[in-house]
Design an enzyme around this catalytic site. Structure first.
Site, PDB file in Angstrom:
ATOM      1  N   LYS A 188      -0.581  13.957  -7.373  1.00 13.41           N
ATOM      2  CA  LYS A 188      -1.023  14.657  -6.175  1.00 13.41           C
ATOM      3  C   LYS A 188      -0.230  14.133  -4.991  1.00 13.41           C
ATOM      4  O   LYS A 188      -0.545  13.103  -4.410  1.00 13.41           O
ATOM      5  CB  LYS A 188      -2.522  14.421  -5.946  1.00 13.41           C
ATOM      6  CG  LYS A 188      -3.255  15.582  -5.233  1.00 13.41           C
ATOM      7  CD  LYS A 188      -2.801  15.857  -3.827  1.00 13.41           C
ATOM      8  CE  LYS A 188      -3.322  14.841  -2.843  1.00 13.41           C
ATOM      9  NZ  LYS A 188      -2.994  15.216  -1.422  1.00 13.41           N
ATOM     10  N   GLY A 241      -1.052   4.462   0.352  1.00 11.90           N
ATOM     11  CA  GLY A 241      -1.492   5.018   1.625  1.00 11.90           C
ATOM     12  C   GLY A 241      -2.186   3.960   2.456  1.00 11.90           C
ATOM     13  O   GLY A 241      -1.926   2.759   2.316  1.00 11.90           O
ATOM     14  N   SER A 242      -3.102   4.393   3.287  1.00 13.87           N
ATOM     15  CA  SER A 242      -3.772   3.482   4.215  1.00 13.87           C
ATOM     16  C   SER A 242      -4.800   2.624   3.492  1.00 13.87           C
ATOM     17  O   SER A 242      -5.333   2.999   2.438  1.00 13.87           O
ATOM     18  CB  SER A 242      -4.463   4.273   5.325  1.00 13.87           C
ATOM     19  OG  SER A 242      -5.572   4.996   4.803  1.00 13.87           O
ATOM     20  N   THR A 243      -5.097   1.475   4.072  1.00 10.32           N
ATOM     21  CA  THR A 243      -6.110   0.596   3.518  1.00 10.32           C
ATOM     22  C   THR A 243      -7.475   1.262   3.528  1.00 10.32           C
ATOM     23  O   THR A 243      -8.274   1.080   2.602  1.00 10.32           O
ATOM     24  CB  THR A 243      -6.141  -0.727   4.297  1.00 10.32           C
ATOM     25  OG1 THR A 243      -4.876  -1.394   4.135  1.00 10.32           O
ATOM     26  CG2 THR A 243      -7.244  -1.650   3.803  1.00 10.32           C
ATOM     27  N   VAL A 245      -8.245   4.489   3.147  1.00  4.22           N
ATOM     28  CA  VAL A 245      -8.362   5.405   2.020  1.00  4.22           C
ATOM     29  C   VAL A 245      -8.304   4.638   0.704  1.00  4.22           C
ATOM     30  O   VAL A 245      -8.917   5.035  -0.289  1.00  4.22           O
ATOM     31  CB  VAL A 245      -7.281   6.499   2.081  1.00  4.22           C
ATOM     32  CG1 VAL A 245      -7.389   7.458   0.897  1.00  4.22           C
ATOM     33  CG2 VAL A 245      -7.393   7.283   3.384  1.00  4.22           C
ATOM     34  N   GLY A 246      -7.580   3.522   0.688  1.00  2.00           N
ATOM     35  CA  GLY A 246      -7.555   2.684  -0.502  1.00  2.00           C
ATOM     36  C   GLY A 246      -8.941   2.190  -0.884  1.00  2.00           C
ATOM     37  O   GLY A 246      -9.292   2.123  -2.069  1.00  2.00           O
ATOM     38  N   GLU A 263      -1.035   0.369  -3.167  1.00  2.21           N
ATOM     39  CA  GLU A 263      -0.145  -0.191  -2.156  1.00  2.21           C
ATOM     40  C   GLU A 263      -0.592   0.383  -0.823  1.00  2.21           C
ATOM     41  O   GLU A 263      -0.495   1.595  -0.590  1.00  2.21           O
ATOM     42  CB  GLU A 263       1.322   0.139  -2.413  1.00  2.21           C
ATOM     43  CG  GLU A 263       2.221  -0.538  -1.376  1.00  2.21           C
ATOM     44  CD  GLU A 263       3.702  -0.445  -1.699  1.00  2.21           C
ATOM     45  OE1 GLU A 263       4.498  -0.362  -0.733  1.00  2.21           O
ATOM     46  OE2 GLU A 263       4.059  -0.457  -2.886  1.00  2.21           O
ATOM     47  N   CYS A 297       5.556   1.384   5.604  1.00  2.66           N
ATOM     48  CA  CYS A 297       4.533   0.362   5.379  1.00  2.66           C
ATOM     49  C   CYS A 297       5.087  -1.051   5.449  1.00  2.66           C
ATOM     50  O   CYS A 297       4.354  -1.992   5.728  1.00  2.66           O
ATOM     51  CB  CYS A 297       3.833   0.594   4.045  1.00  2.66           C
ATOM     52  SG  CYS A 297       4.941   0.655   2.637  1.00  2.66           S
ATOM     53  N   GLU A 395      -2.382  -1.751  11.965  1.00  4.12           N
ATOM     54  CA  GLU A 395      -1.156  -1.047  11.589  1.00  4.12           C
ATOM     55  C   GLU A 395      -1.016   0.213  12.439  1.00  4.12           C
ATOM     56  O   GLU A 395      -1.875   1.088  12.410  1.00  4.12           O
ATOM     57  CB  GLU A 395      -1.176  -0.677  10.112  1.00  4.12           C
ATOM     58  CG  GLU A 395       0.119  -0.036   9.661  1.00  4.12           C
ATOM     59  CD  GLU A 395       0.115   0.325   8.182  1.00  4.12           C
ATOM     60  OE1 GLU A 395       1.151   0.136   7.516  1.00  4.12           O
ATOM     61  OE2 GLU A 395      -0.926   0.803   7.696  1.00  4.12           O
TER      62      GLU A 395
END
Length: 500
Positions: A188, A241-243, A245-246, A263, A297, A395
């Site tokens: 995706k 992606g972002s932390t 969403v992680g 990551e 990143c 970030e």
């Protein structure tokens, strides 16, 4: 803005894409489409179907059947290597098509896109070698009646969710290694930049990849990505992606306790000691903060510099920044293109405003450049930034550099590690002892010494702390997508427990 003649022209009509499921191009369950406009030119360039959970189910069924019934997982590493090498060859042949699509969808300079496509081909070639090198262990030290084996087996069906900033390169850091291990995949890509992933699906088919081994879905992350993360028949999910969403991905994966590879964000220090080559450091710092308009990143967004050379280094950075070519990404001379979307531009400008309100000194930039189209941002440099300021802790994901002075080695290490992130860092010193001490003490998955954002697929990438879980690329990148099985082989008669 650079106004040199353009090599490439804008498309007259946007390119229409289908999803790729079980070797077939399809609109799937989509009842509407999404149009991606070039962030640099404000013209439509791509149209995608907006998929749903129904498409995820169909893609997972195809991937599961391909894993269980085809020869992909059970076949030889040589057979998988052949497909990966052919894919690399096709990527090189279609380099210009891929680079143009990447630039139109992301806003990054065409020269950068071209370089990333060619570098990606090299990663596919490296992964092809790893497909043949993957192996387990044997233990011949268990006595004459026992032989121990450790095998590595593909984990199964992998859900792969990739971001918008490096859609083709980050895909190349993951997909060929997943395939080299023998896994099958549901991919995706970001809804902003799906084009190059779909083009690659066609190249994989040309290379001889069996149907169902790779499936590509398009649509919003909140729908398609969430369904992949939650799906009970997906064995592992890899998310970049972002932390924030992680964390959601981790929670969603808990349903069937699927393996995860993440990551995530970074707040990466560039640590410059007093004995460093300041000219080399300044150039690398400017490159690091401007590369992909700071939407990177591993961007070195925190400059930590010894107080004795702070002013000299700052002056060099400002002089170099003034010469960076910002403009139309279709111009071969452009070094920094457009920000990828308006929401990101507003986020960056919001941080600039907050930095000024917190007392940091804006030395240059930090404003939107006026232009007929596009979202161009003049890179910002803040001095007098304390480690407690928001600028130094969160970030930003844009071309914003903060400068913080330190007085000795211990203080530099304390500031460098004073962050919830641990993705990357750069160390600048001519002294080997200083460099090695810093490299050992900095808590980050990648450390560069006297360079930045460099290297190839031979070494692993990944993060400490809230920057992620797991490793990509290198031999670790294949092993990440395997399960380890221990086998004990009894030789001869087993001693009886129940006696006669």
């Amino acid at each position: 803005m650079n106004n040199n003649a353009l090599i490439h022209s804008l498309p007259v009509q946007p390119r229409h894409f289908d999803m790729f499921i079980d070797g077939q191009w399809t609109q799937g369950s989509a009842t509407r489409s999404v149009t991606r406009r070039s962030p640099a030119h404000d013209v439509p360039v791509s149209v995608y179907p907006s998929g749903s959970g129904v498409d995820v189910d169909q893609a997972v069924v195809a991937a599961r059947q391909a894993f269980e019934q085809s020869t992909w997982a059970r076949g030889s590493g040589e057979a998988r290597s052949t497909v990966l090498l052919k894919t690399a060859e096709l990527i090189r042949q279609h380099c210009e098509e891929l680079a143009l699509c990447e630039t139109l969808e992301t806003g990054k300079p065409i020269a950068q896109s071209r370089g990333e496509v060619l570098a990606s081909a090299g990663i596919w070639e490296y992964a092809a070698g790893q497909a043949r090198a993957l192996h387990g262990d044997a233990f011949n030290n268990l006595g004459e009646d026992m032989l121990g084996l450790v095998t590595r087996e593909p984990v199964g069906v992998v859900g792969l969710i990739t971001p918008w900033n490096f859609p083709f390169f980050i895909l190349a850091e993951r997909l060929p290694f997943i395939l080299a291990s023998g896994c099958t995949v549901v991919v995706k890509p970001s809804e902003l930049t799906s084009g190059t992933t779909l083009i690659l699906a066609g190249l994989l088919q040309q290379a001889g990849l069996p149907d169902g081994v790779v499936n590509v879905l398009t649509g919003p992350g909140s729908v398609v990505g969430q369904a992949i993360s939650e799906h009970a028949d997906i064995d592992m999910v890899s998310f970049t992606g972002s932390t924030e969403v992680g964390r959601l991905t981790l929670a969603a994966a808990a349903g069937n306790m699927k393996k995860t590879g993440l990551e995530l964000g970074g707040k990466n220090p560039q640590v410059v000691f007093a004995d460093a080559d300041l000219d080399a450091a300044a150039d690398a710092i400017v490159f690091g903060i401007c590369f992909n308009a700071g939407q990177c990143c591993v961007s070195g967004s925190r400059l930590l510099v010894h107080r004795s050379v702070e002013q000299r280094l700052t002056a060099k950075i400002l002089e170099l920044l003034a010469r960076v070519r910002i403009g139309d990404p279709l111009d071969e001379a452009t070094q920094v293109g457009s920000i990828t979307e308006l929401r990101q531009m507003e986020r960056i400008l919001g941080y600039v405003s907050q930095g000024r309100s917190e007392g940091a000194q804006l030395m240059t930039g930090g404003y939107r450049i006026e232009s007929p189209q596009g979202m161009y941002l003049q890179p910002a440099v803040f001095s007098q930034v304390t480690p407690q300021m928001t600028l130094a802790r969160e970030e930003i994901f844009g071309p914003v550099l903060t400068i913080t002075a330190f007085d000795d080695f211990d203080q530099a290490m304390q500031i460098a590690n004073d962050t919830p992130f641990g993705l990357a860092a750069s160390v600048w010193s001519r002294d080997l002892n200083t460099s090695l001490r810093a490299m050992r003490q900095i808590k980050a998955g990648r450390v560069w010494v006297n360079t930045t954002i460099a290297g190839g697929p031979e070494l692993p990438s990944g993060g400490f702390k809230q920057s992620g879980i797991g490793r990509e690329t290198g031999r670790y990148g294949v092993e990440e997508y395997t399960e380890v099985k221990s086998v004990h082989l009894q030789l001869g008669e087993r001693a009886r427990w129940v006696q006669d």
